[in-house]
Design a protein around this motif. Structure first.
Motif, PDB file in Angstrom:
ATOM      1  N   ALA A  46      26.824  41.625  35.008  1.00  0.00           N
ATOM      2  CA  ALA A  46      27.873  42.053  33.984  1.00  0.00           C
ATOM      3  C   ALA A  46      29.014  41.569  34.729  1.00  0.00           C
ATOM      4  O   ALA A  46      29.914  41.327  34.544  1.00  0.00           O
ATOM      5  CB  ALA A  46      27.628  43.800  34.631  1.00  0.00           C
ATOM      6  N   ALA A  47      28.670  41.187  36.004  1.00  0.00           N
ATOM      7  CA  ALA A  47      30.071  40.114  37.259  1.00  0.00           C
ATOM      8  C   ALA A  47      30.275  38.834  36.722  1.00  0.00           C
ATOM      9  O   ALA A  47      30.798  38.147  36.988  1.00  0.00           O
ATOM     10  CB  ALA A  47      29.787  40.458  38.195  1.00  0.00           C
ATOM     11  N   GLY A  48      28.915  38.514  35.495  1.00  0.00           N
ATOM     12  CA  GLY A  48      28.928  36.821  35.398  1.00  0.00           C
ATOM     13  C   GLY A  48      27.797  36.223  36.095  1.00  0.00           C
ATOM     14  O   GLY A  48      28.243  34.637  35.502  1.00  0.00           O
ATOM     15  N   CYS A  49      27.981  35.948  36.545  1.00  0.00           N
ATOM     16  CA  CYS A  49      26.491  35.431  37.654  1.00  0.00           C
ATOM     17  C   CYS A  49      26.074  35.175  36.912  1.00  0.00           C
ATOM     18  O   CYS A  49      25.108  35.230  35.570  1.00  0.00           O
ATOM     19  CB  CYS A  49      25.650  36.377  38.505  1.00  0.00           C
ATOM     20  SG  CYS A  49      24.437  35.592  39.770  1.00  0.00           S
ATOM     21  N   ARG A 279      45.678  46.324  40.306  1.00  0.00           N
ATOM     22  CA  ARG A 279      45.065  47.644  39.211  1.00  0.00           C
ATOM     23  C   ARG A 279      44.995  46.931  37.803  1.00  0.00           C
ATOM     24  O   ARG A 279      44.267  47.079  37.046  1.00  0.00           O
ATOM     25  CB  ARG A 279      46.724  48.398  39.126  1.00  0.00           C
ATOM     26  CG  ARG A 279      46.224  49.958  38.500  1.00  0.00           C
ATOM     27  CD  ARG A 279      47.292  51.114  38.643  1.00  0.00           C
ATOM     28  NE  ARG A 279      47.702  51.558  37.001  1.00  0.00           N
ATOM     29  CZ  ARG A 279      48.274  52.341  36.900  1.00  0.00           C
ATOM     30  NH1 ARG A 279      49.814  52.332  37.549  1.00  0.00           N
ATOM     31  NH2 ARG A 279      48.617  52.893  35.935  1.00  0.00           N
ATOM     32  N   VAL A 280      45.872  46.004  38.051  1.00  0.00           N
ATOM     33  CA  VAL A 280      46.038  45.455  36.566  1.00  0.00           C
ATOM     34  C   VAL A 280      44.247  44.288  36.381  1.00  0.00           C
ATOM     35  O   VAL A 280      44.111  43.967  35.802  1.00  0.00           O
ATOM     36  CB  VAL A 280      46.635  43.731  36.357  1.00  0.00           C
ATOM     37  CG1 VAL A 280      47.017  42.763  35.141  1.00  0.00           C
ATOM     38  CG2 VAL A 280      48.549  44.900  36.552  1.00  0.00           C
ATOM     39  N   GLU A 281      44.719  44.021  38.059  1.00  0.00           N
ATOM     40  CA  GLU A 281      42.505  42.611  38.143  1.00  0.00           C
ATOM     41  C   GLU A 281      41.625  43.703  37.374  1.00  0.00           C
ATOM     42  O   GLU A 281      41.095  43.279  37.196  1.00  0.00           O
ATOM     43  CB  GLU A 281      42.641  42.655  39.369  1.00  0.00           C
ATOM     44  CG  GLU A 281      41.837  41.691  39.245  1.00  0.00           C
ATOM     45  CD  GLU A 281      41.931  40.797  40.616  1.00  0.00           C
ATOM     46  OE1 GLU A 281      42.232  39.576  40.961  1.00  0.00           O
ATOM     47  OE2 GLU A 281      42.027  41.169  42.234  1.00  0.00           O
ATOM     48  N   GLU A 282      42.242  45.314  38.136  1.00  0.00           N
ATOM     49  CA  GLU A 282      41.311  46.054  37.335  1.00  0.00           C
ATOM     50  C   GLU A 282      40.826  46.369  36.285  1.00  0.00           C
ATOM     51  O   GLU A 282      39.708  46.670  35.690  1.00  0.00           O
ATOM     52  CB  GLU A 282      41.056  47.476  38.592  1.00  0.00           C
ATOM     53  CG  GLU A 282      40.031  48.365  38.959  1.00  0.00           C
ATOM     54  CD  GLU A 282      39.152  47.494  39.524  1.00  0.00           C
ATOM     55  OE1 GLU A 282      37.707  47.956  38.401  1.00  0.00           O
ATOM     56  OE2 GLU A 282      38.400  46.591  39.990  1.00  0.00           O
ATOM     57  N   ARG A 283      41.957  46.096  35.909  1.00  0.00           N
ATOM     58  CA  ARG A 283      42.269  46.574  34.107  1.00  0.00           C
ATOM     59  C   ARG A 283      41.168  45.872  33.365  1.00  0.00           C
ATOM     60  O   ARG A 283      40.501  46.011  32.615  1.00  0.00           O
ATOM     61  CB  ARG A 283      43.285  47.546  34.171  1.00  0.00           C
ATOM     62  CG  ARG A 283      43.434  47.488  32.561  1.00  0.00           C
ATOM     63  CD  ARG A 283      42.921  49.030  31.632  1.00  0.00           C
ATOM     64  NE  ARG A 283      43.995  49.134  30.898  1.00  0.00           N
ATOM     65  CZ  ARG A 283      44.373  49.739  30.239  1.00  0.00           C
ATOM     66  NH1 ARG A 283      45.325  50.429  31.348  1.00  0.00           N
ATOM     67  NH2 ARG A 283      44.582  50.716  29.397  1.00  0.00           N
ATOM     68  N   MET A 284      41.685  44.774  34.159  1.00  0.00           N
ATOM     69  CA  MET A 284      40.772  43.483  32.939  1.00  0.00           C
ATOM     70  C   MET A 284      39.943  42.956  33.663  1.00  0.00           C
ATOM     71  O   MET A 284      39.208  41.432  32.548  1.00  0.00           O
ATOM     72  CB  MET A 284      42.017  42.301  33.257  1.00  0.00           C
ATOM     73  CG  MET A 284      43.720  42.463  32.712  1.00  0.00           C
ATOM     74  SD  MET A 284      43.494  43.430  30.822  1.00  0.00           S
ATOM     75  CE  MET A 284      43.122  41.986  29.901  1.00  0.00           C
ATOM     76  N   ARG A 285      39.051  43.625  33.836  1.00  0.00           N
ATOM     77  CA  ARG A 285      38.005  43.418  35.162  1.00  0.00           C
ATOM     78  C   ARG A 285      37.094  42.585  33.189  1.00  0.00           C
ATOM     79  O   ARG A 285      37.162  44.239  33.150  1.00  0.00           O
ATOM     80  CB  ARG A 285      37.148  44.073  35.640  1.00  0.00           C
ATOM     81  CG  ARG A 285      36.222  43.141  36.164  1.00  0.00           C
ATOM     82  CD  ARG A 285      35.494  44.380  37.782  1.00  0.00           C
ATOM     83  NE  ARG A 285      37.143  43.235  38.818  1.00  0.00           N
ATOM     84  CZ  ARG A 285      37.245  43.411  40.002  1.00  0.00           C
ATOM     85  NH1 ARG A 285      36.477  44.279  40.418  1.00  0.00           N
ATOM     86  NH2 ARG A 285      37.462  42.903  40.907  1.00  0.00           N
ATOM     87  N   GLY A 286      35.806  41.991  33.333  1.00  0.00           N
ATOM     88  CA  GLY A 286      35.110  42.126  32.023  1.00  0.00           C
ATOM     89  C   GLY A 286      36.010  41.354  30.930  1.00  0.00           C
ATOM     90  O   GLY A 286      35.159  41.299  29.531  1.00  0.00           O
ATOM     91  N   CYS A 287      37.325  41.419  30.856  1.00  0.00           N
ATOM     92  CA  CYS A 287      38.128  40.084  29.547  1.00  0.00           C
ATOM     93  C   CYS A 287      37.754  38.619  29.971  1.00  0.00           C
ATOM     94  O   CYS A 287      37.547  38.261  31.327  1.00  0.00           O
ATOM     95  CB  CYS A 287      39.380  40.697  29.198  1.00  0.00           C
ATOM     96  SG  CYS A 287      40.197  39.245  29.191  1.00  0.00           S
TER      97      CYS A 287
END
Ligand code: SF4
Length: 350
Positions: A46-49, A279-287
């Motif tokens: 999920a983290a892109g590994c 906060r923005v980084e967390e919110r955009m995780r997965g984009c």
């Protein structure tokens, strides 16, 4: 300019030969806890590994490979140290790559058996030389863990596979002293065209680990050296993967997903730049969209200093100015971070 290396396949992924640099990590759950390993592998996926390594010291441990192959589509590497039977079992269980040092598995007939099994399934072998476990005769000949000693060790291990006409080799030569690591990879890169797995090992605490890895891996990437990277951190594998992509991005490689830039703050700062950026980084995780997002502390300099950002905010008193490509769009009031995130999401969905 990337150094030209030969290409091997790891599962369905090309490694080397100019293909994108792959980010990998290693599971750190006890090997007997198969469920725990599977759960961690899913988090890593999920983290892109892009490549997941797991240690399988004994033949019976190949069960974890079977479970991982059923659970995730990310290629799986079996990490073997001394037992060639463990390597054969891992191949049988579907491992996509084997990490072992041919000089450590008990003789030429064992090397032949592993090379044959890997060749039959088109599985590459990574030779992983580590400064902490260099051969005693090399330590004596070179006076310690030097770049030349690391390179010599790697070439000796490679020769044991080449003897059996096996060339799907990947090499890493790691140590914890960054200048030694950089020098070693430069020399190795000049000596062979095998794809290189780049990393610094035993890096210490999280903060120092990031610095050492950023310097070591980053320097080599800037010189075009490195086909896959692993950031070794005394931390979660997920954080290793995030750091890996950040180093790649910092070295100018194209990485999917948002890049957050923020100002260093000063006496003009009107908003909690660090908190908002996180906060923005967390919110955009997965984009996965490549978007550059700026969080700047003031409207005086913020929009201008971040004019190459796709979208950003600059802090005012209890409010923020939204800007897009350096152009001021409108004032955001109240919970402006929430509104800002909604604007980013709108932009990336266009
Ligand atoms: S953007 Fe504004 S607050 Fe941030 S460092 Fe520059 S002048 Fe200071």
């Amino acid at each position: 300019m990337r150094r030209q290396t030969r290409r091997v396949m790891v599962g369905g992924l090309p490694l080397g030969g100019g293909s994108p640099v792959l980010v990998q990590s290693m599971l750190n759950v006890p090997i007997e806890d198969i469920e725990g390993n599977v759960a961690q592998a899913k988090r890593l996926a999920a983290a892109g590994c892009e490549i997941i390594r797991v240690t399988t010291p004994h033949p019976a441990d190949a069960a974890v490979i079977t479970a991982l192959k059923q659970a995730v589509s990310v290629p799986i590497v079996a990490d073997i140290h001394f037992d060639y039977q463990a390597a054969l079992a891992a191949v049988e269980a579907g491992a996509d790559k084997i990490r072992l040092n041919p000089g450590n598995i008990g003789g030429d007939d064992h090397v032949a058996a592993v090379a044959e099994a890997c060749r039959a399934r088109h599985i590459p072998i990574r030779i992983g030389v580590n400064g902490g476990s260099l051969e005693k005769n090399l330590l004596a000949a070179y006076g310690g863990v030097t770049a030349d000693a690391l390179v010599e060790s790697a070439m000796r291990h490679a020769a044991l596979l080449e003897k059996h006409d096996f060339g799907d080799i990947v090499i890493s030569i790691k140590a914890s002293h960054v200048p030694t690591v950089v020098e070693a990879y430069r020399k190795l890169s000049a000596r062979c065209d095998y794809p290189l797995h780049v990393g610094v090992t035993e890096t210490g605490t999280y903060r120092m680990g990031l610095i050492k890895s950023g310097m070591g891996i980053g320097t080599l990437l800037l010189e075009g050296i490195g086909d896959t990277i692993r950031v070794s951190l005394t931390d979660t594998p997920e954080n290793e993967v995030r750091a890996g992509f950040d180093i790649l991005r910092a070295a100018g490689h194209e990485v999917p997903g948002p890049e957050i830039i923020s100002c260093p703050t000063c006496g003009r700062t009107n908003i909690d730049v660090a908190g908002i950026a996180e906060r923005v980084e967390e919110r955009m995780r997965g984009c996965k969209k490549p978007v550059k997002i700026a969080v700047m502390g003031c409207v005086v300099n913020g929009p201008g200093e971040a004019k190459d950002a796709d979208i950003g905010i600059a802090g005012g008193k209890g409010c923020a100015m939204l800007f897009i490509k350096g152009r001021q769009i409108r004032r955001l009031d109240g919970d402006f971070v929430e509104e800002f995130c909604a604007e980013i999401e709108r932009l990336v969905s266009e």
